[in-house]
Every structure is written in C-alpha cells, then in structure tokens.
Design an enzyme around this catalytic site. Structure first.
Site, PDB file in Angstrom:
ATOM      1  N   LEU A 125       0.854  -1.141   0.011  1.00 56.07           N
ATOM      2  CA  LEU A 125      -0.089  -0.174  -0.010  1.00 56.07           C
ATOM      3  C   LEU A 125       0.673   1.363   0.093  1.00 56.07           C
ATOM      4  O   LEU A 125       0.656   2.050  -0.765  1.00 56.07           O
ATOM      5  CB  LEU A 125      -0.901   0.097   1.226  1.00 56.07           C
ATOM      6  CG  LEU A 125      -1.571   1.219   1.514  1.00 56.07           C
ATOM      7  CD1 LEU A 125      -2.607   1.707   0.291  1.00 56.07           C
ATOM      8  CD2 LEU A 125      -2.603   1.198   2.921  1.00 56.07           C
ATOM      9  N   THR A 126       1.818   1.397   0.916  1.00 60.63           N
ATOM     10  CA  THR A 126       2.526   2.329   1.073  1.00 60.63           C
ATOM     11  C   THR A 126       3.449   2.866   0.118  1.00 60.63           C
ATOM     12  O   THR A 126       4.006   2.031  -0.688  1.00 60.63           O
ATOM     13  CB  THR A 126       3.486   2.305   2.516  1.00 60.63           C
ATOM     14  OG1 THR A 126       2.621   1.971   3.207  1.00 60.63           O
ATOM     15  CG2 THR A 126       4.476   3.610   2.749  1.00 60.63           C
ATOM     16  N   GLU A 127       3.520   4.288  -0.416  1.00 55.80           N
ATOM     17  CA  GLU A 127       4.475   4.848  -1.363  1.00 55.80           C
ATOM     18  C   GLU A 127       5.159   5.810  -0.589  1.00 55.80           C
ATOM     19  O   GLU A 127       4.926   6.424   0.559  1.00 55.80           O
ATOM     20  CB  GLU A 127       3.538   5.452  -2.283  1.00 55.80           C
ATOM     21  CG  GLU A 127       2.938   4.111  -3.055  1.00 55.80           C
ATOM     22  CD  GLU A 127       2.151   4.788  -4.381  1.00 55.80           C
ATOM     23  OE1 GLU A 127       2.344   5.881  -4.740  1.00 55.80           O
ATOM     24  OE2 GLU A 127       1.401   3.693  -5.017  1.00 55.80           O
ATOM     25  N   ARG A 166      20.648  -9.804  40.242  1.00 54.31           N
ATOM     26  CA  ARG A 166      21.574  -8.372  40.355  1.00 54.31           C
ATOM     27  C   ARG A 166      21.598  -7.830  41.778  1.00 54.31           C
ATOM     28  O   ARG A 166      20.625  -7.722  42.393  1.00 54.31           O
ATOM     29  CB  ARG A 166      21.089  -7.321  39.609  1.00 54.31           C
ATOM     30  CG  ARG A 166      21.833  -6.019  39.588  1.00 54.31           C
ATOM     31  CD  ARG A 166      23.176  -5.938  38.940  1.00 54.31           C
ATOM     32  NE  ARG A 166      23.583  -4.790  39.101  1.00 54.31           N
ATOM     33  CZ  ARG A 166      24.956  -4.411  38.746  1.00 54.31           C
ATOM     34  NH1 ARG A 166      25.833  -5.513  38.569  1.00 54.31           N
ATOM     35  NH2 ARG A 166      25.586  -3.246  38.934  1.00 54.31           N
ATOM     36  N   GLN A 211      15.633   0.057  31.990  1.00 56.69           N
ATOM     37  CA  GLN A 211      15.873   0.999  33.072  1.00 56.69           C
ATOM     38  C   GLN A 211      16.234   0.133  34.268  1.00 56.69           C
ATOM     39  O   GLN A 211      17.316   0.394  35.008  1.00 56.69           O
ATOM     40  CB  GLN A 211      14.931   1.912  33.053  1.00 56.69           C
ATOM     41  CG  GLN A 211      15.093   3.101  34.341  1.00 56.69           C
ATOM     42  CD  GLN A 211      16.218   4.074  33.807  1.00 56.69           C
ATOM     43  OE1 GLN A 211      16.413   4.154  32.685  1.00 56.69           O
ATOM     44  NE2 GLN A 211      17.126   4.831  34.640  1.00 56.69           N
ATOM     45  N   GLY A 264      19.485  -1.366  34.147  1.00 57.86           N
ATOM     46  CA  GLY A 264      20.689  -0.351  34.020  1.00 57.86           C
ATOM     47  C   GLY A 264      21.579  -0.510  32.809  1.00 57.86           C
ATOM     48  O   GLY A 264      21.199  -0.764  31.702  1.00 57.86           O
ATOM     49  N   GLU A 275       1.566  -0.117  10.089  1.00 60.69           N
ATOM     50  CA  GLU A 275       0.062  -0.154   9.899  1.00 60.69           C
ATOM     51  C   GLU A 275      -0.564   0.961  10.679  1.00 60.69           C
ATOM     52  O   GLU A 275      -1.873   0.811  11.050  1.00 60.69           O
ATOM     53  CB  GLU A 275      -0.442  -1.644  10.663  1.00 60.69           C
ATOM     54  CG  GLU A 275       0.207  -2.774   9.810  1.00 60.69           C
ATOM     55  CD  GLU A 275      -0.162  -3.904  10.112  1.00 60.69           C
ATOM     56  OE1 GLU A 275      -1.626  -4.302  10.460  1.00 60.69           O
ATOM     57  OE2 GLU A 275       0.308  -4.985  10.202  1.00 60.69           O
TER      58      GLU A 275
END
Ligand code: COS
Length: 385
Positions: free
Chosen positions: A124-126, A267, A336, A339, A363
């Site tokens: 679809l996309t152009e 951790r 996050q 870390g 989409e």
C-alpha cells in the site's frame, strides 16, 4: 490471570511458545545483527500449520481466527518481533484475498499460503503516501484483458521474500480514494522488480524493500473485488490486522518484563537483590498492570472481531494503540531496571527497545489511530443524537 482459553487455544499458544523458545530465542541476536531473514523458522512454523491457522478449512487451512493468530503472534513477539513481523505481515498480505477475493482467487492462492509454501506481502505505502493512504500514485491501467501497473511501493515488509503481493493502485486518479483498486501480483511477473532494501533500526530479521512496477501486465482476473474498492479493501484489511500489531506489542512487553524480573532477582546491589528494593518493585508493578490491561484488551478485541462484528475499526485501532504504547513504555522501563547491563548488546533489552518503536509506527502511526478512533466517536455520536 486466567483467560479461559479452550484446550485447542492453549495448545496453539503452547506450541508457538515452544517454537519461540527452542527455535527463535537461540538465533534472535544473530538474525538481528546480520539482518538475516528467518527462512528456517518460517519452515518450522509452516510444518506446525501456523500459516494455515486463519485460513478456512475449504482452502487448506485450520479455519481459526484472529484470536488464535494473536496468540501465536504474542508468543513469537515475546522472543523476537523481527521474526513475528515476517509471520504477521503474511496475514496482513493475505487479508485482501481472504476478505474480498473470489472463490477462484481463494482456490488459486490460499492453499499455498496455508501450507507456508507461498509467503505474502501487502503493498500500500508509497514515498508520498504513508499516513495519507489515499494519496497513492501507482497506477493500474486497463488494456484489454490485462491491467498494466506502474509505480513504486515503499517499505514493504516481506518484499522480495514473498511470492504473492496484494497491491493497491489507482485505476481512476480523478476519483481519489474511490479510484483505488486492489490486485494480486505474483513474484516473477515481467515488469515487477525489487528496489531499495532498507536498513532499519529494529526488526532486522524482517526484510523491507521497494516494489517497482514498470509496465507490469497482470491478467484482469487479478483484480480483487471491484474497481474503485481498493481503499476499502486496504482499510478493512488494516482493521483486521491492527489487533495483530497489538499482539506484537503485548508479547514484546511480556518478554521485556520477564527479562527485567529475571535480572532483578540476580543483580545484587547494597547487599541484596535489587528485586527487593521498593523502587524497582514499583516499576515492575507498573509494567505488570499495563501488560495485563493490554492482554485483556487484545484478547477481547480479537474475540470481538471473530464474533463477526461488522465494524471493528475503532476497537482494533484502540487495541493497536494501547498495546504498542505499552510495549514502548515497558521495554524502556525494563531496560532501566537492568541499568547499564540493559543497554549492552549482551542482553536482549536493547534489541527489544529498538523493535518496540516500529510498532507505534507501522500499520498506521499511533497518531493516525487516534484520528481513526476520534472519527469513530464523532460518527457514533451523530448516530445517537
Ligand atoms: N472501513 C471502511 N471504510 C473506510 C474505513 C474503514 N476502516 N476507513 C475509511 N473508510 C472510507 C471512508 O468512509 C470514506 O468513504 P467515503 O468516501 O464513501 O466517505 C473513504 O474510505 C475515505 O476515508 P477518509 O475520508 O477517512 O480518508 P482519509 O483520506 O482522511 O484517510 C485514513 C484516513 C483512514 C486513510 C488514515 O487515517 C489512515 O488510516 N492512515 C494510515 C494508513 C496506514 O495504516 N498506512 C500504513 C499501511 S501499510 S501496512
């Protein structure tokens, strides 16, 4: 949370989970780093009947729906959205045929799609028609028993890897959106070649390239639906597939959350695992809230679509927007929690965060989804008053 899956639904989810863990996880980093299309994984999915899932039994499929497809997409996305994009874009490309194809077209194309022999891409996309989907410039001119296609499609997922392409082109430019038509084009048709191969931020296992049509003659029987229906074909296709993008967001968020929990347990800082620190627990709690809300929404929307509801435009846009925004937020926060380690390529989080971004874009961007939702609200309110 128990979503009361039937025995069959649970079996499909478990099988997809197993494939993701055993076949995708060990190679996802390499596929991403080297930008390799996962041919072998696609074969495993094919031999497990995953490509036939949403195709009716009379055309060689399993006759399941959007919900089962979402379960598979969720499980693959938990591990690698690059791989899940290759799989889900196949459904996107198939929907025009499934929703609007004639019995002859379905008989011709769907069995090979169901078996996984033929992969599909949606064009679809152009370059100048992304959010403004009605602005496409590719033309299809009727010449006797043929249509001649001219123009270039951009950023096409599964481009070059697919054998079948469902393509939207203008048959009458003067009519705007109502002058678009949908076609099926086979790889190897003279005048149909592939152009620029994109180098992407994320989902690098998935191939993205231009489709170039230069005097490409296709039989008039390759028209899907009627002339002028192309925009509706595209919109109905997206209505159906956007919940799948939501399922990608859901799976990705779950995968990122699992990584963060696992990391936080191991951790040790300040003499204790960081999972015992309330600040970390609050971040994990927020992630869990969003993921469960996304799952409830995606599952319910997929079941709503499968119920045969006529208009699912607003609901699928809501599911897509919410779950993919959750994916972006959760991957960011999960990184996050991890870390510096999360930022390193030794861990999957940096890839997950890169992969999350596209879900808010393809989409239909999440801004466009909000337009779609807003327009639906306006229409609904006009009907009520
Ligand atoms: N189902 C059925 N018909 C629909 C529809 C839908 N989901 N969405 C729009 N239409 C119809 C409209 O009713 C209108 O019909 P009429 O001309 O008879 O009134 C026609 O299509 C044009 O619709 P609209 O005026 O809303 O079109 P716009 O040009 O404003 O474009 C869209 C709006 C929906 C195209 C835009 O908001 C959009 O979704 N863009 C994203 C496109 C996209 O997802 N791109 C990526 C695709 S590649 S995977």
């Amino acid at each position: 949370m128990d979503y009361f899956l039937t025995e069959e639904e649970a079996m499909i989810k478990d099988l997809a989970h197993q494939i993701a863990e055993e076949r995708v996880k060990p190679v996802r980093a390499e596929l991403d780093e080297k930008e390799i299309f996962p041919t072998e994984i696609m074969s495993v999915l094919a031999s497990s009947d995953m490509f036939g899932l949403f195709i009716p039994e009379e055309y060689g499929g399993m006759g399941k729906g959007t919900f089962e497809l979402a379960l598979v997409v969720e499980e693959l996305s938990r591990v690698c959205v690059g791989v899940s994009t290759c799989y889900a874009a196949n459904a996107l490309g198939t929907y025009p045929l499934l929703l609007f194809g004639t019995d002859e077209q379905k008989k011709q194309y769907l069995p090979n799609i169901a078996s996984g022999k033929h992969l599909v891409a949606f064009g679809l996309t152009e370059a100048n028609a992304g959010s403004d989907a009605a602005g496409i410039q590719t033309t299809a001119t009727k010449e006797g028993d043929y249509y001649v296609l001219n123009g270039t499609k951009q950023w096409i997922t599964n481009g070059e890897e697919a054998q079948i392409y469902t393509v939207i082109a203008m048959t009458d430019k003067s009519r705007g959106a109502r002058g678009a038509s949908a076609f099926v084009v086979e790889k190897g048709t003279p005048g149909f070649t592939f152009g620029k191969k994109e180098k992407k931020m994320g989902i690098r296992a998935s191939k993205t390239c231009e489709l170039i049509f230069d005097g490409c003659r296709i039989p008039k029987e390759n028209l899907i639906s009627k002339e002028g229906m192309g925009f509706i074909v595209a919109m109905k296709t997206l209505d159906k597939s956007r919940t799948g993008v939501g399922a990608q967001g859901l799976g990705l968020a779950q995968g990122a959350f699992d990584e963060a929990v696992h990391f936080a347990k191991g951790r040790v800082q300040f003499g204790k695992p960081i999972i015992s620190i309330q600040a970390v627990q609050h971040m994990l709690a927020d992630m869990a809230i969003q993921i469960e809300a996304a799952r409830s929404l995606v599952y319910t929307t997929a079941r709503f679509i499968d119920s045969g509801a006529k208009d699912v435009t607003k609901e699928s846009a809501i599911a897509k927007t919410f779950a993919t925004d959750v994916a972006m937020k959760v991957t960011t926060d999960a990184l996050q929690v991890m870390g510096g380690s999360g930022y390193m390529r030794d861990y999957p989080l940096e890839k997950m965060m890169r992969d999350a971004k596209i879900l808010q874009i393809y989409e239909g961007t999440n801004q466009i989804q909000r337009n779609v939702i807003g327009q639906s609200i306006v229409k609904e309110s006009a009907r009520k008053h």
